[in-house]
Design an enzyme around this catalytic site. Sequence first.
Site, PDB file in Angstrom:
ATOM      1  N   GLY A  14       0.458  -1.425   0.003  1.00  0.00           N
ATOM      2  CA  GLY A  14      -0.060   0.017   0.061  1.00  0.00           C
ATOM      3  C   GLY A  14       1.250   1.360  -0.121  1.00  0.00           C
ATOM      4  N   ARG A  28      19.236  10.908  -3.634  1.00  0.00           N
ATOM      5  CA  ARG A  28      20.501  12.135  -3.370  1.00  0.00           C
ATOM      6  C   ARG A  28      21.181  11.396  -2.277  1.00  0.00           C
ATOM      7  NH1 ARG A  28      16.731  17.796  -3.535  1.00  0.00           N
ATOM      8  NH2 ARG A  28      16.307  17.446  -5.285  1.00  0.00           N
ATOM      9  N   ARG A  75       1.041  -5.801  -6.680  1.00  0.00           N
ATOM     10  CA  ARG A  75       0.531  -6.780  -6.472  1.00  0.00           C
ATOM     11  C   ARG A  75       1.679  -7.606  -7.193  1.00  0.00           C
ATOM     12  NH1 ARG A  75      -1.642  -7.166  -1.899  1.00  0.00           N
ATOM     13  NH2 ARG A  75      -3.343  -6.396  -0.443  1.00  0.00           N
ATOM     14  N   ASP A 106       5.245  -5.635   5.902  1.00  0.00           N
ATOM     15  CA  ASP A 106       5.733  -6.586   6.021  1.00  0.00           C
ATOM     16  C   ASP A 106       5.602  -7.635   5.185  1.00  0.00           C
ATOM     17  OD1 ASP A 106       5.406  -8.881   8.663  1.00  0.00           O
ATOM     18  OD2 ASP A 106       4.013  -9.385   6.557  1.00  0.00           O
ATOM     19  N   GLY A 107       4.657  -7.636   3.591  1.00  0.00           N
ATOM     20  CA  GLY A 107       4.906  -8.170   3.220  1.00  0.00           C
ATOM     21  C   GLY A 107       5.488  -7.973   1.713  1.00  0.00           C
ATOM     22  N   THR A 129       4.157   1.897   5.792  1.00  0.00           N
ATOM     23  CA  THR A 129       2.548   1.782   6.028  1.00  0.00           C
ATOM     24  C   THR A 129       2.041   2.675   6.956  1.00  0.00           C
ATOM     25  OG1 THR A 129       0.687   0.368   6.243  1.00  0.00           O
ATOM     26  CG2 THR A 129       3.434  -0.236   7.792  1.00  0.00           C
ATOM     27  N   ILE A 130       0.524   3.189   6.196  1.00  0.00           N
ATOM     28  CA  ILE A 130       0.048   4.609   7.743  1.00  0.00           C
ATOM     29  C   ILE A 130      -0.219   3.380   8.569  1.00  0.00           C
ATOM     30  CG2 ILE A 130      -0.378   5.604   5.391  1.00  0.00           C
ATOM     31  CD1 ILE A 130      -3.542   4.604   6.585  1.00  0.00           C
ATOM     32  N   ASP A 131      -0.758   1.851   8.464  1.00  0.00           N
ATOM     33  CA  ASP A 131      -0.964   1.471  10.363  1.00  0.00           C
ATOM     34  C   ASP A 131      -0.198   1.014  11.050  1.00  0.00           C
ATOM     35  OD1 ASP A 131      -3.470   0.574   8.532  1.00  0.00           O
ATOM     36  OD2 ASP A 131      -2.720  -0.931   8.150  1.00  0.00           O
ATOM     37  N   ASP A 133       2.355  -0.867  11.299  1.00  0.00           N
ATOM     38  CA  ASP A 133       2.295  -2.544  12.116  1.00  0.00           C
ATOM     39  C   ASP A 133       3.593  -2.829  12.277  1.00  0.00           C
ATOM     40  OD1 ASP A 133       1.673  -2.150   9.503  1.00  0.00           O
ATOM     41  OD2 ASP A 133       0.373  -3.423   9.630  1.00  0.00           O
ATOM     42  N   ARG A 158     -17.022  16.180  14.260  1.00  0.00           N
ATOM     43  CA  ARG A 158     -17.371  16.535  15.209  1.00  0.00           C
ATOM     44  C   ARG A 158     -18.940  17.878  15.018  1.00  0.00           C
ATOM     45  NH1 ARG A 158     -17.518  16.035  20.928  1.00  0.00           N
ATOM     46  NH2 ARG A 158     -15.539  13.874  20.031  1.00  0.00           N
ATOM     47  N   ARG A 175      -6.215  -2.992  10.143  1.00  0.00           N
ATOM     48  CA  ARG A 175      -6.682  -3.808  10.153  1.00  0.00           C
ATOM     49  C   ARG A 175      -6.493  -4.939  11.786  1.00  0.00           C
ATOM     50  NH1 ARG A 175      -5.423  -4.763   4.879  1.00  0.00           N
ATOM     51  NH2 ARG A 175      -4.256  -6.268   5.797  1.00  0.00           N
ATOM     52  N   ALA A 190     -13.009  11.840  21.018  1.00  0.00           N
ATOM     53  CA  ALA A 190     -13.388  10.707  21.391  1.00  0.00           C
ATOM     54  C   ALA A 190     -14.244  10.373  22.300  1.00  0.00           C
ATOM     55  CB  ALA A 190     -12.947   9.490  20.508  1.00  0.00           C
TER      56      ALA A 190
END
Length: 327
Positions: A14, A28, A75, A106-107, A129-131, A133, A158, A175, A190
């Site tokens: 991603g 550079r 992919r 990871d992948g 990756t934005i997660d 993780d 809001r 996820r 929140a």
Amino acid sequence: MEKIKKIGVMTSGGDSPGMNAAIRSVARTCAFYEIECAGIYRGYEGMIEGDFIELNARSVKGIINKGGTFLKSARSVGFRTPEGRQEAYNQLKKANIDALVVIGGDGSFTGALIFNQEFGFPVMGIPGTIDNDIAGTSHTLGYDTALNNAVEVIDKIRDTASSHNRLFFIEVMGRDVGHIALNVGIGAGAEEILIPEEDLGLERLLESLKKSKESGKSSSIVIVAEGDKTGKNVFELKDYVNEHLPEYDVRVSVLGHMQRGGSPSCFDRVLASRMGVKAVESLLDGKSNLMVGLINDKITLTPLVKAIKGQSKINKELIRVSDIMST
């Protein structure tokens, strides 16, 4: 290991804000050390097809502020086969590429590790990756930008929630881990935060919303990580609350891929620049099978196998802070 004269850089998996800044940094840094750099289009698929472009200090100008990845991502079913990886290796050797910088998650790192094991090809990973993780780093590229993107949108939601006395379930990405949800939930104020690591349960959620109503709150925001197990999905949560707390006017908003887009934050641009320099210098020092990470604001190296198998830990202190803030 032979002296490295040309490094290939690719993005895989991603996309995430900061990837372009990392490509720029790699190119550079190569120019600084007077070695060649090649960009690989469409990740491992482009590697198999020999879809390469020469990069230099000038060819990566004007991309540090761009989201996504100009090298594209795709992919690759072919790279999962020995024949596909052999063809990728042949293409790299044909282009005189001696080492790889893989920007992804990871992948992507799993593919790089297998490739190294089969061909002894030097590889270095940069976590994109934005997660957030990936083990071995406190921040992955794009994570900070995703947090800011999400908070900005939730602040606007809001306004509507307050105007109409509504309860909003807002789903954010995550996820397998709740890093985005937890930080965004605290940052956006929140009332509840639902993450995969902590099973709040439907009954406790109802109790929390009842208390919020009794304390005088006329509107509420509940942040839900997409991997949360409290309900089958965020829309089931809405239906459950509608059934048991009919006094609430419930709405759902799924932020989706807007969290992944847009111009990277200053933090992500600086982090990408630091990681790119470290990745190239590490390869030139004869190192391989490592991922560049950030620990306590210091650029570090972690074995790829640990980054792949390890799981980033949720910050327990933030969970406690969240509980206090929702009072």
